[in-house]
Design an enzyme around this catalytic site. Structure first.
Site, PDB file in Angstrom:
ATOM      1  N   HIS A  48       0.853  -1.193   0.000  1.00  0.00           N
ATOM      2  CA  HIS A  48       0.000   0.000   0.000  1.00  0.00           C
ATOM      3  C   HIS A  48       0.884   1.236   0.000  1.00  0.00           C
ATOM      4  O   HIS A  48       2.120   1.157   0.055  1.00  0.00           O
ATOM      5  CB  HIS A  48      -0.976  -0.013   1.174  1.00  0.00           C
ATOM      6  CG  HIS A  48      -0.345  -0.140   2.534  1.00  0.00           C
ATOM      7  ND1 HIS A  48       0.442   0.844   3.089  1.00  0.00           N
ATOM      8  CD2 HIS A  48      -0.389  -1.143   3.452  1.00  0.00           C
ATOM      9  CE1 HIS A  48       0.842   0.476   4.289  1.00  0.00           C
ATOM     10  NE2 HIS A  48       0.360  -0.745   4.538  1.00  0.00           N
ATOM     11  N   HIS A  51       3.798   1.762   2.394  1.00  0.00           N
ATOM     12  CA  HIS A  51       5.085   1.162   2.026  1.00  0.00           C
ATOM     13  C   HIS A  51       5.836   2.074   1.064  1.00  0.00           C
ATOM     14  O   HIS A  51       7.055   2.264   1.171  1.00  0.00           O
ATOM     15  CB  HIS A  51       4.867  -0.197   1.354  1.00  0.00           C
ATOM     16  CG  HIS A  51       4.267  -1.240   2.251  1.00  0.00           C
ATOM     17  ND1 HIS A  51       3.026  -1.785   2.026  1.00  0.00           N
ATOM     18  CD2 HIS A  51       4.735  -1.837   3.377  1.00  0.00           C
ATOM     19  CE1 HIS A  51       2.763  -2.677   2.959  1.00  0.00           C
ATOM     20  NE2 HIS A  51       3.777  -2.725   3.798  1.00  0.00           N
ATOM     21  N   CYS A 157      -1.041 -10.148  19.110  1.00  0.00           N
ATOM     22  CA  CYS A 157      -1.690  -9.644  17.895  1.00  0.00           C
ATOM     23  C   CYS A 157      -0.940 -10.205  16.696  1.00  0.00           C
ATOM     24  O   CYS A 157       0.244  -9.896  16.502  1.00  0.00           O
ATOM     25  CB  CYS A 157      -1.670  -8.112  17.853  1.00  0.00           C
ATOM     26  SG  CYS A 157      -2.274  -7.445  16.268  1.00  0.00           S
ATOM     27  N   CYS A 160       0.386  -7.459  14.235  1.00  0.00           N
ATOM     28  CA  CYS A 160       1.649  -6.822  14.631  1.00  0.00           C
ATOM     29  C   CYS A 160       2.778  -7.834  14.801  1.00  0.00           C
ATOM     30  O   CYS A 160       3.947  -7.445  14.880  1.00  0.00           O
ATOM     31  CB  CYS A 160       1.480  -6.073  15.955  1.00  0.00           C
ATOM     32  SG  CYS A 160       0.380  -4.667  15.906  1.00  0.00           S
ATOM     33  N   CYS A 174      -5.862  -4.270  20.041  1.00  0.00           N
ATOM     34  CA  CYS A 174      -4.553  -3.820  19.571  1.00  0.00           C
ATOM     35  C   CYS A 174      -4.650  -2.384  19.084  1.00  0.00           C
ATOM     36  O   CYS A 174      -5.547  -2.057  18.284  1.00  0.00           O
ATOM     37  CB  CYS A 174      -4.077  -4.729  18.423  1.00  0.00           C
ATOM     38  SG  CYS A 174      -2.755  -4.026  17.435  1.00  0.00           S
ATOM     39  N   HIS A 177      -4.178  -2.413  14.995  1.00  0.00           N
ATOM     40  CA  HIS A 177      -5.101  -3.100  14.089  1.00  0.00           C
ATOM     41  C   HIS A 177      -6.540  -3.138  14.586  1.00  0.00           C
ATOM     42  O   HIS A 177      -7.437  -3.625  13.891  1.00  0.00           O
ATOM     43  CB  HIS A 177      -4.609  -4.527  13.825  1.00  0.00           C
ATOM     44  CG  HIS A 177      -3.304  -4.570  13.095  1.00  0.00           C
ATOM     45  ND1 HIS A 177      -2.089  -4.668  13.736  1.00  0.00           N
ATOM     46  CD2 HIS A 177      -3.019  -4.488  11.779  1.00  0.00           C
ATOM     47  CE1 HIS A 177      -1.115  -4.653  12.838  1.00  0.00           C
ATOM     48  NE2 HIS A 177      -1.650  -4.550  11.655  1.00  0.00           N
ATOM     49  N   LYS A 331      -4.931   4.533  10.270  1.00  0.00           N
ATOM     50  CA  LYS A 331      -3.769   3.960   9.597  1.00  0.00           C
ATOM     51  C   LYS A 331      -4.192   3.110   8.403  1.00  0.00           C
ATOM     52  O   LYS A 331      -5.154   2.341   8.480  1.00  0.00           O
ATOM     53  CB  LYS A 331      -2.982   3.091  10.585  1.00  0.00           C
ATOM     54  CG  LYS A 331      -1.812   2.336   9.962  1.00  0.00           C
ATOM     55  CD  LYS A 331      -1.246   1.311  10.925  1.00  0.00           C
ATOM     56  CE  LYS A 331      -0.167   0.464  10.264  1.00  0.00           C
ATOM     57  NZ  LYS A 331       0.325  -0.613  11.123  1.00  0.00           N
ATOM     58  N   LYS A 334      -3.386  -3.385   5.490  1.00  0.00           N
ATOM     59  CA  LYS A 334      -3.979  -4.515   4.781  1.00  0.00           C
ATOM     60  C   LYS A 334      -5.015  -5.191   5.679  1.00  0.00           C
ATOM     61  O   LYS A 334      -6.054  -5.643   5.202  1.00  0.00           O
ATOM     62  CB  LYS A 334      -2.876  -5.496   4.373  1.00  0.00           C
ATOM     63  CG  LYS A 334      -1.945  -4.954   3.305  1.00  0.00           C
ATOM     64  CD  LYS A 334      -0.707  -5.815   3.110  1.00  0.00           C
ATOM     65  CE  LYS A 334       0.325  -5.595   4.194  1.00  0.00           C
ATOM     66  NZ  LYS A 334       1.631  -6.199   3.882  1.00  0.00           N
TER      67      LYS A 334
END
Length: 548
Positions: A48, A51, A157, A160, A174, A177, A331, A334
């Site tokens: 994404h 990155h 998690c 992570c 988390c 996420h 954030k 994915k």
């Protein structure tokens, strides 16, 4: 929408490892050495735009270091040994091997499309240097007496690949996420992280381990000062589904993915083989820089340095922490399903538009909400209307009024002095910003020079001087064109870390070799008589269709 300014390179895009960055300058073995790395992303899905941000940032830092005369090793790769990859493969009904081999190609393509000029790309599930290096670091940590086994239960998690203490959760979920972690109970190997608390605190407080920005340094320092607990660094073979790097001498355990992944930074340099790259770019490097996202700061600023201390190996010198690109303040992930595909952006807007937006608009250290509208606006305003128009005007006038050769200057007056002052200030400020890893501020200072140079064109009005035709006007025209050629040449030089292909095109239009452009203190040197060609449209405007 019309694409703009995006040259796409064919794969394979990487080159064999060499003793210097392959394209970025004329460094020699006598130059100071710098190691720069991205984190290595999980390949459980396609990349994404978050990155893309880290790759483009790191590429700009590497190119800047090389432009500054340093010998650069620029590393990235793929983190392939995670449970996330196994679970993603299970959902698709394929093996983990099939999934990582397929998905790594998408990351390789993104890197090529963004013109990221890596020295090496390392794959952690197949690279022989990595597999041997991870095992050797484990053995060294064990030999130092820093490993033990115990039964453990914790909140994990998978997104992570990290255990969380209950106090670290947000509403029981988390913080990254927004899912409830699993309760995991098993017997693992533990690393005596607590043994290195005092030494880590010394390194952080002395600046020997530099963390940028200061807010992240303060967070890490507070975390270490509050007391470090030993950490689990292995997983059962059963829970890992047989995927991962085996713990030496224990076939029932695999290395925790972060422990194996962190070692890639020196494994890529062939340290277990006694490779000269390890000696040059790690042991004796002036700078050993990791560029990381804020969510993995602890791994790089606490766990990794402690592992290196235990193994008796040199530590990184700098950890540069960026924020997240967000969507509506959340954030991009994915796991959360709100990703923006960088390949799609490049297909529609071009490499230059995407690189420029990420470097000129996105904060180097804080979070930034993604906006296609802002990407298009920045490209059209700064590149198409600003720099592109300036280059076209300057080269066209030199071709038209002086037959394509930069004239010798006549008398210098106040407009030239003001242009010189801005050029020197932009050069100084750009370098200061990049030494502080602030690409956005650096480009802002370059664009101060772009705007001042455009204003200088309007102040001097070369078309009026050419029309007048008298001796004084001809001399003033010569001075104007000479200074314009010099200013645009310097803009091309300063842009090399950020927009490498357009920078090269600017310098080519002005008859300049990118590696031989003089610095700002000699900005008018070797200009007279230089052949100039009319520049092509370097930044075609992006036209957005009107909504129905």
């Amino acid at each position: 929408m019309s694409g703009a300014g995006g040259v796409r390179r064919a794969l394979p895009w990487w080159r064999p490892v060499v003793a210097h960055h392959p394209k970025l300058g004329t460094s020699t073995t006598m130059a100071a050495a710098s190691f720069i790395s991205t984190t290595i992303p999980y390949v459980n899905a396609r990349p994404h735009v978050g990155h893309a941000l880290e790759f483009v940032q790191s590429d700009a830092f590497a190119r800047y270091a090389a432009m500054s005369g340093r010998d650069v090793y620029f590393l990235s790769g793929s983190d392939e040994n995670s449970l996330k990859n196994v679970l993603a493969a299970d959902k698709e009904g394929i093996s983990a091997r099939e999934l990582v081999d397929r998905n790594v190609v998408f990351f390789e393509k993104m890197v090529g499309d963004l013109e990221i000029d890596l020295t090496r790309f390392i794959r952690t599930s197949v690279d022989a240097d990595h597999l041997e290096g991870a095992a050797e670091i484990w053995r060294r940590i064990a030999a130092a007496g820093d490993l033990y086994t115990k039964d453990y239960e914790g909140l994990y998690c998978v997104g992570c690949e990290q255990f969380y203490a209950p106090a670290e959760l947000v509403d029981g979920k988390c913080p990254e996420h927004l899912v409830e972690p699993e309760t995991i109970s098993e017997r693992n190997y533990f690393f005596r992280l607590s043994r290195y608390q005092d030494r880590l605190l010394e390194l952080l407080e002395s600046g020997e381990l530099r963390i940028v920005p200061e807010t992240r340094l303060n967070e890490v320092t507070s975390f270490v000062r509050a007391g470090l607990a030993d950490i689990s660094i292995s997983r059962s073979m059963e829970r890992a589904r047989g995927w991962g790097i085996r713990v030496p001498e224990d076939p029932e355990q695999v290395m925790y993915v972060w422990i194996d992944a962190l070692t890639n930074y020196i494994n890529a340099l062939g340290w277990t083989r006694g490779d000269e790259h390890y000696e040059r770019f790690w042991e004796n490097a002036e700078h050993r820089v990791h560029v990381v996202g804020k969510g993995v700061t602890r791994f790089h600023a606490v766990y990794w340095p402690a592992m290196l201390l235990s193994a008796g190996l040199p530590l990184p010198t700098e950890i540069v922490v960026h924020g997240y690109i967000t969507a509506s303040g959340q954030k991009l992930s994915k796991s959360l399903g709100n990703v923006v595909d960088p390949t799609d952006l490049i297909d529609r807007f071009g490499t230059d538009a995407v690189r420029y937006f990420l470097l000129a608009d996105v904060s180097p250290f804080g979070d930034a909400d993604f906006s296609e509208e802002r990407l298009v606006q920045r490209y059209n305003t700064d590149l198409a209307n600003g720099l592109g128009n300036l280059l076209s005007r300057v080269t066209s006038m030199i071709v038209r009024y002086r037959d394509g050769a930069v004239p010798a200057p006549g008398p210098v007056e106040r407009p030239e002095e003001e242009l010189t002052a801005q050029l020197l200030e932009s050069d100084r400020a750009m370098h200061a910003a990049m030494e502080g890893y602030d690409h956005r501020e650096a480009l802002a200072k370059v664009w101060d020079l772009v705007r001042r140079t455009n204003a200088y064109v309007d102040e001097r009005a070369p078309w009026h001087l050419a029309k007048a035709g008298d001796d004084a006007s001809n001399a003033a025209l010569d001075t104007t064109l000479h200074h314009l050629a010099g200013a645009v040449r310097q803009i091309g030089r300063l842009l090399q870390p950020f927009l490498p292909r357009p920078a090269a095109a600017v310098l080519e239009a002005l008859g300049s070799d990118p590696v031989k452009v003089p610095g700002a203190d000699r900005w008018l040197e070797d200009l007279t008589g230089t052949p100039v060609s009319k520049a092509r449209a370097l930044f075609p405007r992006i036209e957005v269709p009107a909504e129905d």
